[in-house]
Design a protein around this motif. Structure first.
Motif, PDB file in Angstrom:
ATOM      1  N   LEU A  19      -0.311  -1.404  -6.994  1.00 48.08           N
ATOM      2  CA  LEU A  19      -0.718  -1.118  -8.372  1.00 48.08           C
ATOM      3  C   LEU A  19      -0.662   0.370  -8.663  1.00 48.08           C
ATOM      4  CD1 LEU A  19      -1.814  -2.142 -11.078  1.00 48.08           C
ATOM      5  CD2 LEU A  19      -4.115  -1.939 -10.119  1.00 48.08           C
ATOM      6  N   ARG A  20      -1.107   1.180  -7.719  1.00 48.87           N
ATOM      7  CA  ARG A  20      -1.090   2.626  -7.928  1.00 48.87           C
ATOM      8  C   ARG A  20       0.332   3.175  -7.952  1.00 48.87           C
ATOM      9  NH1 ARG A  20      -5.910   4.131  -9.992  1.00 48.87           N
ATOM     10  NH2 ARG A  20      -7.531   3.126  -8.813  1.00 48.87           N
ATOM     11  N   ALA A  26       1.390  -6.654 -13.267  1.00 48.02           N
ATOM     12  CA  ALA A  26       2.371  -7.707 -12.964  1.00 48.02           C
ATOM     13  C   ALA A  26       3.353  -7.250 -11.886  1.00 48.02           C
ATOM     14  CB  ALA A  26       3.127  -8.103 -14.230  1.00 48.02           C
ATOM     15  N   ASP A  27       3.850  -6.023 -12.010  1.00 49.78           N
ATOM     16  CA  ASP A  27       4.756  -5.492 -10.993  1.00 49.78           C
ATOM     17  C   ASP A  27       4.044  -5.335  -9.658  1.00 49.78           C
ATOM     18  OD1 ASP A  27       6.809  -5.413 -12.821  1.00 49.78           O
ATOM     19  OD2 ASP A  27       6.648  -3.257 -13.202  1.00 49.78           O
ATOM     20  N   ALA A  62       7.414  -1.717  -0.673  1.00 47.52           N
ATOM     21  CA  ALA A  62       7.770  -2.835  -1.543  1.00 47.52           C
ATOM     22  C   ALA A  62       7.637  -2.438  -3.015  1.00 47.52           C
ATOM     23  CB  ALA A  62       6.896  -4.050  -1.235  1.00 47.52           C
ATOM     24  N   ALA A  63       6.581  -1.698  -3.336  1.00 44.16           N
ATOM     25  CA  ALA A  63       6.388  -1.250  -4.722  1.00 44.16           C
ATOM     26  C   ALA A  63       7.468  -0.249  -5.131  1.00 44.16           C
ATOM     27  CB  ALA A  63       5.002  -0.639  -4.888  1.00 44.16           C
ATOM     28  N   LEU A  64       7.784   0.680  -4.248  1.00 40.99           N
ATOM     29  CA  LEU A  64       8.847   1.643  -4.559  1.00 40.99           C
ATOM     30  C   LEU A  64      10.191   0.944  -4.726  1.00 40.99           C
ATOM     31  CD1 LEU A  64       7.939   4.612  -2.197  1.00 40.99           C
ATOM     32  CD2 LEU A  64       7.800   4.573  -4.696  1.00 40.99           C
ATOM     33  N   ALA A  79      -2.328   1.235 -15.304  1.00 41.18           N
ATOM     34  CA  ALA A  79      -2.883   0.574 -14.127  1.00 41.18           C
ATOM     35  C   ALA A  79      -4.338   0.204 -14.382  1.00 41.18           C
ATOM     36  CB  ALA A  79      -2.788   1.493 -12.914  1.00 41.18           C
ATOM     37  N   GLU A  80      -4.744  -0.900 -13.762  1.00 40.25           N
ATOM     38  CA  GLU A  80      -6.132  -1.297 -13.880  1.00 40.25           C
ATOM     39  C   GLU A  80      -6.996  -0.281 -13.147  1.00 40.25           C
ATOM     40  OE1 GLU A  80      -6.156  -5.067 -12.005  1.00 40.25           O
ATOM     41  OE2 GLU A  80      -5.263  -6.076 -13.716  1.00 40.25           O
TER      42      GLU A  80
END
Length: 168
Positions: A19-20, A26-27, A62-64, A79-80
Motif C-alpha cells: 500500500l505504501r 486496490a493495487d 511485487a508492488a514495484l 493510500a489508506e
C-alpha cells in the motif's frame, strides 16, 4: 508452523508495504496477493529470523513490479492511513489536526522516490530493525543508514513544503 500459518502471520505486513509503495488500496491488494503466493511457495526455505524482512522485500518488489507494469506513479494522499490506536477522548480540534497531519504525511511520503519511500516505510512505519531493512532492500547496512538519513531529510522537506503550518 505450517506455510499457511506463516503466510497468514505476514499477510498484513505484505499489504501495508504494498500500500505504501503503490498508494492505491486496490493495487496494494493485487501486489500483496502476488507477493503472498510467492511467499507461500518459498517461506519454508527462509531462515525464521529473516522471514519478516524477506516478506517485506517480496511485497515491495511485487508492488514495484505492478507499478512498472501499469506505469502508474503512486498518488500522494490516496493510500489508506495507517490505523492509530484511539486515545481516551480526543477533542474535535485534536482530531482535525491529526487528520491534517496524516494527510500531509501521506502527501510527503508520496513525493519520495525509491528506495527512500521504502526505507521510511520499513524502518519508521513498520518498525523493522536496521539489519532487517538492509536485508529487505538488499543494501549494505551502512549504505542503508546513509540512505535512511537522506530519506528522513527529504521527507522533512516535503512535509514542510506540503503542510508548513503542521510542522513545528
Amino acid at each position: 508452523m505450517t506455510a499457511d500459518g506463516l503466510v497468514r502471520a505476514h499477510a498484513d505486513l505484505a499489504y501495508r508495504v504494498a500500500l505504501r509503495v503503490t498508494g492505491c488500496p486496490a493495487d496494494a491488494a493485487d501486489a500483496a496477493q502476488d507477493a503472498l503466493v510467492n511467499v507461500w511457495h518459498h517461506i519454508e526455505t527462509v531462515e525464521p529470523d529473516r522471514r519478516r524482512a524477506w516478506v517485506a522485500r517480496v511485497a515491495r518488489n511485487a508492488a514495484l513490479d505492478l507499478v512498472r507494469r501499469r506505469r502508474v506513479r503512486p498518488q500522494p494522499g490516496l493510500a489508506e492511513p495507517v490505523s492509530e490506536p484511539a486515545s481516551a477522548a480526543p477533542l474535535p480540534d485534536d482530531d482535525a489536526h491529526a487528520a491534517d497531519l496524516r494527510a500531509g504525511i501521506e502527501r510527503a511520503l508520496g513525493t519520495l522516490d525509491e528506495p527512500y519511500r521504502s526505507l521510511l516505510v520499513l524502518r519508521d512505519v513498520e518498525g523493522l530493525a536496521y539489519a532487517e531493512v538492509a536485508d529487505a532492500l538488499d543494501l549494505p547496512l551502512n549504505t542503508m543508514k546513509v540512505y535512511l538519513l537522506r530519506a528522513r531529510r527529504r521527507f522533512q522537506a516535503a512535509l514542510t513544503a506540503a503542510s508548513p503550518d503542521l510542522v513545528p
